[in-house]
Scaffold this motif. Sequence first.
Motif, mmCIF file in Angstrom:
data_model
loop_
_atom_site.group_PDB
_atom_site.id
_atom_site.type_symbol
_atom_site.label_atom_id
_atom_site.label_comp_id
_atom_site.label_asym_id
_atom_site.label_seq_id
_atom_site.Cartn_x
_atom_site.Cartn_y
_atom_site.Cartn_z
ATOM 1 N N TYR A 154 46.532 -25.575 -37.053
ATOM 2 C CA TYR A 154 45.604 -26.462 -35.970
ATOM 3 C C TYR A 154 45.777 -26.065 -34.685
ATOM 4 O O TYR A 154 46.808 -25.211 -34.475
ATOM 5 C CB TYR A 154 46.004 -28.054 -35.934
ATOM 6 C CG TYR A 154 45.580 -28.702 -37.112
ATOM 7 C CD1 TYR A 154 43.973 -28.866 -37.465
ATOM 8 C CD2 TYR A 154 46.372 -29.139 -37.989
ATOM 9 C CE1 TYR A 154 43.680 -29.593 -38.553
ATOM 10 C CE2 TYR A 154 46.113 -30.022 -39.317
ATOM 11 C CZ TYR A 154 44.633 -30.070 -39.287
ATOM 12 O OH TYR A 154 44.404 -30.957 -40.482
ATOM 13 N N LYS A 155 44.782 -25.943 -33.778
ATOM 14 C CA LYS A 155 45.156 -25.370 -32.402
ATOM 15 C C LYS A 155 44.575 -26.448 -31.403
ATOM 16 O O LYS A 155 44.026 -27.470 -31.697
ATOM 17 C CB LYS A 155 44.249 -24.215 -32.208
ATOM 18 C CG LYS A 155 42.904 -24.396 -32.697
ATOM 19 C CD LYS A 155 41.895 -23.027 -32.629
ATOM 20 C CE LYS A 155 40.948 -23.182 -32.757
ATOM 21 N NZ LYS A 155 40.232 -24.223 -33.843
ATOM 22 N N ASP A 203 41.425 -29.385 -31.248
ATOM 23 C CA ASP A 203 41.089 -29.708 -32.403
ATOM 24 C C ASP A 203 40.968 -31.336 -32.647
ATOM 25 O O ASP A 203 40.298 -31.823 -33.267
ATOM 26 C CB ASP A 203 41.837 -29.271 -33.970
ATOM 27 C CG ASP A 203 41.732 -27.854 -33.923
ATOM 28 O OD1 ASP A 203 40.730 -27.333 -33.519
ATOM 29 O OD2 ASP A 203 42.567 -27.375 -34.554
ATOM 30 N N PRO A 241 46.350 -38.552 -35.918
ATOM 31 C CA PRO A 241 47.342 -37.228 -35.248
ATOM 32 C C PRO A 241 48.066 -37.950 -34.250
ATOM 33 O O PRO A 241 49.015 -37.287 -33.468
ATOM 34 C CB PRO A 241 46.140 -36.494 -34.773
ATOM 35 C CG PRO A 241 44.951 -37.367 -34.413
ATOM 36 C CD PRO A 241 44.875 -38.407 -35.440
ATOM 37 N N ASP A 282 40.574 -37.658 -35.771
ATOM 38 C CA ASP A 282 40.942 -37.838 -34.556
ATOM 39 C C ASP A 282 40.944 -39.397 -34.183
ATOM 40 O O ASP A 282 40.255 -40.254 -35.110
ATOM 41 C CB ASP A 282 40.002 -37.290 -33.616
ATOM 42 C CG ASP A 282 40.611 -37.053 -32.209
ATOM 43 O OD1 ASP A 282 41.799 -37.447 -31.967
ATOM 44 O OD2 ASP A 282 39.824 -36.341 -31.320
ATOM 45 N N PRO A 301 49.614 -32.985 -35.336
ATOM 46 C CA PRO A 301 49.216 -31.707 -35.818
ATOM 47 C C PRO A 301 49.454 -30.357 -35.126
ATOM 48 O O PRO A 301 49.486 -29.383 -35.226
ATOM 49 C CB PRO A 301 47.611 -31.687 -35.853
ATOM 50 C CG PRO A 301 47.337 -33.031 -35.490
ATOM 51 C CD PRO A 301 48.309 -33.853 -35.270
#
Length: 377
Positions: A334-335, A338, A86, A107, A324
């Motif tokens: 996605y928020k 995350d 990301p 991640d 994301p």
Amino acid sequence: MSTTRIPFVDLQAQYRPIRDEIRQALDRVLDSTNFILGEEVARFERDFAEYLGAKHCVALNSGTSALHLALIALGVKEGDEVITTPHSFIAPAEAISYTGARPVFVDIETATFNLDISKIRAAITRKTKAIMPVHLYGQPVDMVRLMEVAREYCVPVIEDAAQAHGAECLIKGDRWKKVGTFGDIGCFSFYPTKNLGACGEGGAVVTDSQIIFEKIRTLRNHGQKDRRYYHPFIGYNYRMTAFQGAVLGVKLKRLDAWVAARRSRAALYDEGLRDLPLKIPKRAENLRGAYHQYVVRTEDREGLMKYLGERGIETGVYYPLPIPLQDAYRHMGYKKGDFPSAETCAKECLSLPIYPELAESDIRYVCSGIRDWARSK
Ligand SMILES: Cc1ncc(COP(=O)(O)O)c(C=O)c1O
């Protein structure tokens, strides 16, 4: 305001000593009137493959095209999943999206800014068709460890080495291997500011597979394989121009020296920034970075940036928002929260000037600026 100015990149300084050679190379192309692919590009492909220790290289018109064709060559298509990071320039995620596949973001580790290898297993599903690690800032992903996971699940690997020409991982004993040559396909960008930069757009894939090599060579040229104007499948116009092949040939001869100069400048920063309330890049015994960027982390990123800016020191933020969480990927749902590590890095990372021509005195000036900033807090 300071009269000193330390630019973030200085392509003029790179160009000056090689000006004559570059111009001769460009003249050669003009005189040949052979402007697309041709011998200049073929020679660069041979030399770049040899430099990396790969069997084959296909030169292209950008690093994004390299990632796109790598995915197509592996048969990635709609409904598939590809694991990636990301925290990067958006190109790897975009290339996955071009194929209709879904980028699955895993991640990163805050210490290395790269994919957290320990989290990859949990993201692999029956739909996973590739893993696409990014050697961000020229810092190598530990490819020995990543390939163990990929092999365990028989998932192919496409390395995004767009920022990492010359970075290496230690394999057995004391043998080092260049990134881009561990996975099934390695992808490079020659965007002008990269460690190896063209005078315009450029990119390449490298591979040891004859089948992938032939497929990508055909795809870059409208799907033409052996005979002109016969198209066994639909391809693209992703060819490299002869001007870029010629320029890259001149610069490739200097790449080792440039990477060494970046490393020695990174070591000066390491030394000069030691013991400050600032996180500096992690060094691992088995990884040798190519220091496309030298990136520090601090919670007061904006404050440090401003402080250095007032002293004539240009810095940059690569990248301010995880992929994301970009509007372009909002549809994936996605928020915030995350990707805790990627979000921390996006908030805290600051890139300092680093390039082979950067003077030691300039590095000392940047370090003393950062020391003053730390003291002023
Ligand atoms: C990590 C990464 N991947 C891919 C690319 C795409 O390369 P290009 O700009 O040559 O298309 C870049 C370029 O900035 C990049 O930094």
